[in-house]
Write a protein that holds these residues in place. Sequence first.
Motif, PDB file in Angstrom:
ATOM      1  N   ASP A  87      45.679  43.515  30.647  1.00 47.62           N
ATOM      2  CA  ASP A  87      45.202  44.798  31.176  1.00 47.62           C
ATOM      3  C   ASP A  87      43.778  44.665  31.722  1.00 47.62           C
ATOM      4  N   SER A 126      43.744  42.385  34.843  1.00 45.85           N
ATOM      5  CA  SER A 126      44.347  43.077  35.993  1.00 45.85           C
ATOM      6  C   SER A 126      43.384  44.076  36.607  1.00 45.85           C
ATOM      7  N   GLU A 135      49.251  40.783  41.514  1.00 42.39           N
ATOM      8  CA  GLU A 135      49.960  41.156  40.286  1.00 42.39           C
ATOM      9  C   GLU A 135      49.993  40.042  39.241  1.00 42.39           C
ATOM     10  N   SER A 188      49.476  40.798  35.567  1.00 42.46           N
ATOM     11  CA  SER A 188      50.485  41.630  34.908  1.00 42.46           C
ATOM     12  C   SER A 188      51.573  40.751  34.293  1.00 42.46           C
TER      13      SER A 188
END
Length: 171
Positions: A21, A24, A34, A37
């Motif tokens: 988290d 990202s 991405e 993630s």
Amino acid sequence: MQYQYINDKDVSPEIDQKLRDLLSRSFLNGQDPEIFSRQRYYQEAPTHRYLLWDGDILAAHIATHEKQVEANGETFPISGIAEVCVNADYRGKGLIKNLLPKVHEESRARGDAFSVLFGEVYVYSSSGYQLVDNIQLLNKDKEWETPKNVMVLPLNETWPQSEVKLLGLPF
């Protein structure tokens, strides 16, 4: 703030999620926005993670890779600093400046000759890092090239004046 060191192989599912988290939100990679993630590292998993917690909130993070550089036929172990980030709510409080000495202390104790990172002079020079222009790494075409913004902090050796090659993947 509570400091925590953790070997990457010992990261729990809960910490993994908090790391992904934070990473990202902190990094937007143009080639693969991405990536964090799916995993908690960019190209390869680091060995060491240094975390600062405010209760159950991950406030700051530094990862280090155990790498080597070669100069004049001699290899030196290095601590490759990567994925340095701070939760947006905690920026401007000097968390990384306070966390880096702990990273350096443990890297010295492991016998690392240098701490190396790719970063901005205005951010890392106050922590002792100096810009170098004599390091090379292999690019995607397997050719040696000199990257920009490579900074070094000598830990247990003096940085060589000759050409230095980073062995393995960049971090």
